[in-house]
Every structure is written in C-alpha cells, then in structure tokens.
Design a protein around this motif. Structure first.
Motif, PDB file in Angstrom:
ATOM      1  N   PHE A 169       0.639  -0.973  -0.174  1.00 41.62           N
ATOM      2  CA  PHE A 169      -0.306   0.013   0.519  1.00 41.62           C
ATOM      3  C   PHE A 169       1.154   1.302   0.340  1.00 41.62           C
ATOM      4  O   PHE A 169       1.973   1.398   0.926  1.00 41.62           O
ATOM      5  CB  PHE A 169      -0.595   0.096   1.568  1.00 41.62           C
ATOM      6  CG  PHE A 169      -1.943  -0.947   1.128  1.00 41.62           C
ATOM      7  CD1 PHE A 169      -2.151  -2.295   2.039  1.00 41.62           C
ATOM      8  CD2 PHE A 169      -2.994  -1.031   0.977  1.00 41.62           C
ATOM      9  CE1 PHE A 169      -2.393  -3.013   1.987  1.00 41.62           C
ATOM     10  CE2 PHE A 169      -3.900  -2.034   0.964  1.00 41.62           C
ATOM     11  CZ  PHE A 169      -3.972  -3.266   1.295  1.00 41.62           C
ATOM     12  N   LEU A 170       0.850   2.361  -0.825  1.00 42.26           N
ATOM     13  CA  LEU A 170       1.549   3.506  -1.027  1.00 42.26           C
ATOM     14  C   LEU A 170       0.259   4.461  -0.645  1.00 42.26           C
ATOM     15  O   LEU A 170      -0.661   3.995  -1.400  1.00 42.26           O
ATOM     16  CB  LEU A 170       2.085   3.671  -2.629  1.00 42.26           C
ATOM     17  CG  LEU A 170       2.875   2.631  -2.924  1.00 42.26           C
ATOM     18  CD1 LEU A 170       3.642   2.998  -3.971  1.00 42.26           C
ATOM     19  CD2 LEU A 170       4.614   2.305  -2.136  1.00 42.26           C
ATOM     20  N   GLU A 171       0.325   5.149   0.584  1.00 45.51           N
ATOM     21  CA  GLU A 171      -0.399   6.656   0.298  1.00 45.51           C
ATOM     22  C   GLU A 171      -0.216   7.829   0.033  1.00 45.51           C
ATOM     23  O   GLU A 171       1.423   7.750  -0.017  1.00 45.51           O
ATOM     24  CB  GLU A 171      -0.654   6.592   2.092  1.00 45.51           C
ATOM     25  CG  GLU A 171      -1.103   4.923   2.882  1.00 45.51           C
ATOM     26  CD  GLU A 171      -2.704   4.670   2.714  1.00 45.51           C
ATOM     27  OE1 GLU A 171      -3.003   3.594   2.600  1.00 45.51           O
ATOM     28  OE2 GLU A 171      -3.302   5.698   2.601  1.00 45.51           O
ATOM     29  N   CYS A 172      -1.046   8.989  -0.423  1.00 38.50           N
ATOM     30  CA  CYS A 172      -0.631   9.662  -0.488  1.00 38.50           C
ATOM     31  C   CYS A 172      -1.683  10.766  -0.034  1.00 38.50           C
ATOM     32  O   CYS A 172      -2.976   9.994  -0.202  1.00 38.50           O
ATOM     33  CB  CYS A 172      -1.094   9.869  -2.082  1.00 38.50           C
ATOM     34  SG  CYS A 172      -0.606  11.868  -2.890  1.00 38.50           S
ATOM     35  N   VAL A 173      -1.546  11.960   0.587  1.00 43.76           N
ATOM     36  CA  VAL A 173      -2.677  12.834   1.087  1.00 43.76           C
ATOM     37  C   VAL A 173      -2.236  14.351   0.906  1.00 43.76           C
ATOM     38  O   VAL A 173      -0.970  14.633   0.743  1.00 43.76           O
ATOM     39  CB  VAL A 173      -2.122  12.946   2.389  1.00 43.76           C
ATOM     40  CG1 VAL A 173      -3.008  14.016   2.979  1.00 43.76           C
ATOM     41  CG2 VAL A 173      -2.840  11.383   3.483  1.00 43.76           C
ATOM     42  N   GLN A 174      -2.945  14.863   0.125  1.00 43.65           N
ATOM     43  CA  GLN A 174      -2.873  16.160  -0.341  1.00 43.65           C
ATOM     44  C   GLN A 174      -3.865  17.372   0.664  1.00 43.65           C
ATOM     45  O   GLN A 174      -5.344  16.810   1.557  1.00 43.65           O
ATOM     46  CB  GLN A 174      -3.585  16.862  -1.475  1.00 43.65           C
ATOM     47  CG  GLN A 174      -4.033  16.179  -2.015  1.00 43.65           C
ATOM     48  CD  GLN A 174      -5.672  16.830  -1.643  1.00 43.65           C
ATOM     49  OE1 GLN A 174      -5.471  18.481  -1.669  1.00 43.65           O
ATOM     50  NE2 GLN A 174      -6.847  16.290  -2.462  1.00 43.65           N
ATOM     51  N   ASP A 175      -3.430  18.065   1.298  1.00 44.02           N
ATOM     52  CA  ASP A 175      -4.105  19.248   2.009  1.00 44.02           C
ATOM     53  C   ASP A 175      -4.882  20.693   1.124  1.00 44.02           C
ATOM     54  O   ASP A 175      -4.937  21.482   2.453  1.00 44.02           O
ATOM     55  CB  ASP A 175      -3.357  19.692   3.171  1.00 44.02           C
ATOM     56  CG  ASP A 175      -1.954  20.231   2.702  1.00 44.02           C
ATOM     57  OD1 ASP A 175      -1.792  20.738   3.767  1.00 44.02           O
ATOM     58  OD2 ASP A 175      -2.055  21.221   1.473  1.00 44.02           O
ATOM     59  N   MET A 176      -4.863  20.796   0.022  1.00 45.82           N
ATOM     60  CA  MET A 176      -5.154  21.716  -0.491  1.00 45.82           C
ATOM     61  C   MET A 176      -6.808  21.859  -0.841  1.00 45.82           C
ATOM     62  O   MET A 176      -7.049  22.246  -1.782  1.00 45.82           O
ATOM     63  CB  MET A 176      -5.032  22.183  -1.873  1.00 45.82           C
ATOM     64  CG  MET A 176      -3.563  22.596  -1.472  1.00 45.82           C
ATOM     65  SD  MET A 176      -3.803  24.342   0.054  1.00 45.82           S
ATOM     66  CE  MET A 176      -4.326  25.705  -1.212  1.00 45.82           C
ATOM     67  N   ASP A 177      -7.629  20.499  -1.278  1.00 43.01           N
ATOM     68  CA  ASP A 177      -8.900  20.369  -0.643  1.00 43.01           C
ATOM     69  C   ASP A 177      -9.057  20.018  -2.695  1.00 43.01           C
ATOM     70  O   ASP A 177     -10.085  20.891  -3.018  1.00 43.01           O
ATOM     71  CB  ASP A 177      -9.366  21.504  -0.504  1.00 43.01           C
ATOM     72  CG  ASP A 177     -11.104  21.152  -0.682  1.00 43.01           C
ATOM     73  OD1 ASP A 177     -11.767  21.710  -0.944  1.00 43.01           O
ATOM     74  OD2 ASP A 177     -11.431  20.004  -0.439  1.00 43.01           O
ATOM     75  N   HIS A 178      -7.951  19.308  -3.539  1.00 40.72           N
ATOM     76  CA  HIS A 178      -7.578  19.212  -5.234  1.00 40.72           C
ATOM     77  C   HIS A 178      -8.712  18.104  -5.258  1.00 40.72           C
ATOM     78  O   HIS A 178      -8.678  17.334  -4.085  1.00 40.72           O
ATOM     79  CB  HIS A 178      -6.457  18.947  -5.337  1.00 40.72           C
ATOM     80  CG  HIS A 178      -6.099  20.429  -5.494  1.00 40.72           C
ATOM     81  ND1 HIS A 178      -4.365  20.381  -5.492  1.00 40.72           N
ATOM     82  CD2 HIS A 178      -5.416  21.665  -5.405  1.00 40.72           C
ATOM     83  CE1 HIS A 178      -3.377  21.107  -5.028  1.00 40.72           C
ATOM     84  NE2 HIS A 178      -4.537  22.407  -5.145  1.00 40.72           N
TER      85      HIS A 178
END
Lengths: 113, 112
Positions: B20-29
């Motif tokens: 599992f590779l996880e990605c998180v963004q914090d700009m509401d894209h």
C-alpha cells in the motif's frame, strides 16, 4: 496522441551563465498547457513554470523563462545566471483535455563552479 | 502552499506481498494522480481520480489498483508485488483542468 521530446540527455553549464533546455511537443489539440519541473536528487518534482497555448507572452518566473514558439511546437526552458543548486533533472510536460500530464524523458543539468 | 505527502520515502518488499502506498494532499484538490518513474522512460501515469470513489486507468494500470475513500487521500495498491514494479512512485494533485500538478516527495520501492 500527445508526445513530448527532450533531445538533450545531459547539459553542462558554468555558474552564472545562461542555459537553454530544449522541449518539443506534438498534439492536435488547440488548447493545452506546457509545464517544466525540476527534480533534484532527493526525488521531489518541483514545479517551475507554466505556459498556456493561448498565452501570447512567454512565461517568466524569476530566473526561469519559457521560450514558446507555437508554430514550431517548441517550449524551451531558459535558466539565466545558473547556480550550483540548479543541478538536477528537468522535465518538460504537457496536458490536454482531462489534465493528464505527458512527460518527456528529461535532461540532466550539471552546473560547474 | 500546497502540500502533498507520501507515507514512505523508501520501501522494501518481497515478491508476492501486498503493498500500500498512501498519498495525502491538504489543498482540497479534486484530482489526484499516481505515476511511476523509471530511468529513460520519464514519468508514466498509472491511475488517476477526479472525485471521491472515482478512478480512471492511466497508461500502465496493469498490476495496480487504487482507492479514494476520502477527498484528500489516494492510495495505490500492488496486489502481489513483482520485481518489475521496483520503481519510484510519485503522487500528484491538482485543482482543475490545465492547472499545475503538485507532487509529493516520492516513494522508492524495491521489490526483492
């Protein structure tokens, strides 16, 4: 199909000199965006500059400028006054339609003192 | 500033493992992407997502699946890792059409 071509696998430049990294693209779309990214050895892709296909002026961001020649389908990156920290891989990319980015194979730039 | 984070910078797995590779963004894209990068091949798109629970195949989806249960998180899954999936994996996000894609720091995956 969209395609980006970067013909220079590697470039050398001395500190404080300007350097041009070549990029040509192929697309039949009228509306598209062209991007340049920098990738240092740490691996992160850093956005440098953007040019829209309808933009009449060449894009500029600090020491970076994009030499956009629409008829020739070229979007070369010009770095003025090179610094040692500019040593990295540089990727040209294009998106059309649904934001999918197509990348070139990259140019490795080495800046020497 | 846009911030895209990835769960690991380096990962070593064995053939056949589920990864599992996880990605998180914090700009509401709205839109998120997974690419893999290999020397001489540039970046190639694996999957992308333009909304929660929505996904689209990219150029090289074989051997991968994705999950987007929340807007800020996009996961890449290798159901049964193979040595030819050894690569650099990069996640990106963007607000809308022809907007800039912002990338995470990348995960270097080695499958033994």
């Amino acid at each position: 199909a969209q395609k980006i071509t970067q013909t220079q696998p590697g470039m050398f430049v001395q500190e404080k000199e300007a350097v041009t990294l070549d990029c040509t693209y192929d697309t039949s779309d009228q509306s598209y965006g062209l991007f340049w990214y920098k990738q240092p050895s740490s691996g992160e892709m850093i956005f440098l500059i953007y040019q829209g296909s309808y933009d009449e002026q060449n894009a500029t961001e600090g020491r970076y400028s994009l030499n956009f020649q629409k008829a020739r389908k070229s979007a070369n990156l010009v770095i003025s006054a090179s610094q040692l920290g500019d040593s990295a891989m540089y990727f040209c990319a294009m998106n059309t339609g649904f934001q999918k980015l197509v990348f070139g194979t990259g140019t490795r730039l080495l800046v020497s003192p | 500033d846009v911030k895209v984070t990835q769960s690991s910078r380096y990962l070593v797995k064995r053939t056949g493992e589920k990864v599992f590779l996880e990605c998180v963004q914090d700009m509401d894209h709205e839109n998120m992407f997974w690419y893999r990068q290999d020397p001489g091949l540039g970046l190639r798109l694996i999957y992308f997502s333009y909304d929660v629970k929505m996904k689209e195949k990219g150029d090289i989806p074989e051997g991968y699946s994705v999950s987007r249960e929340k807007k800020e998180r996009f996961s890449l899954i290798l159901e049964s890792a193979s040595t030819n999936q050894t690569s650099m994996y990069l996640c990106a996000s963007t607000r809308g059409p022809q907007e800039t894609q912002y990338f995470g720091p990348g995960t270097r995956l080695l499958v033994l």
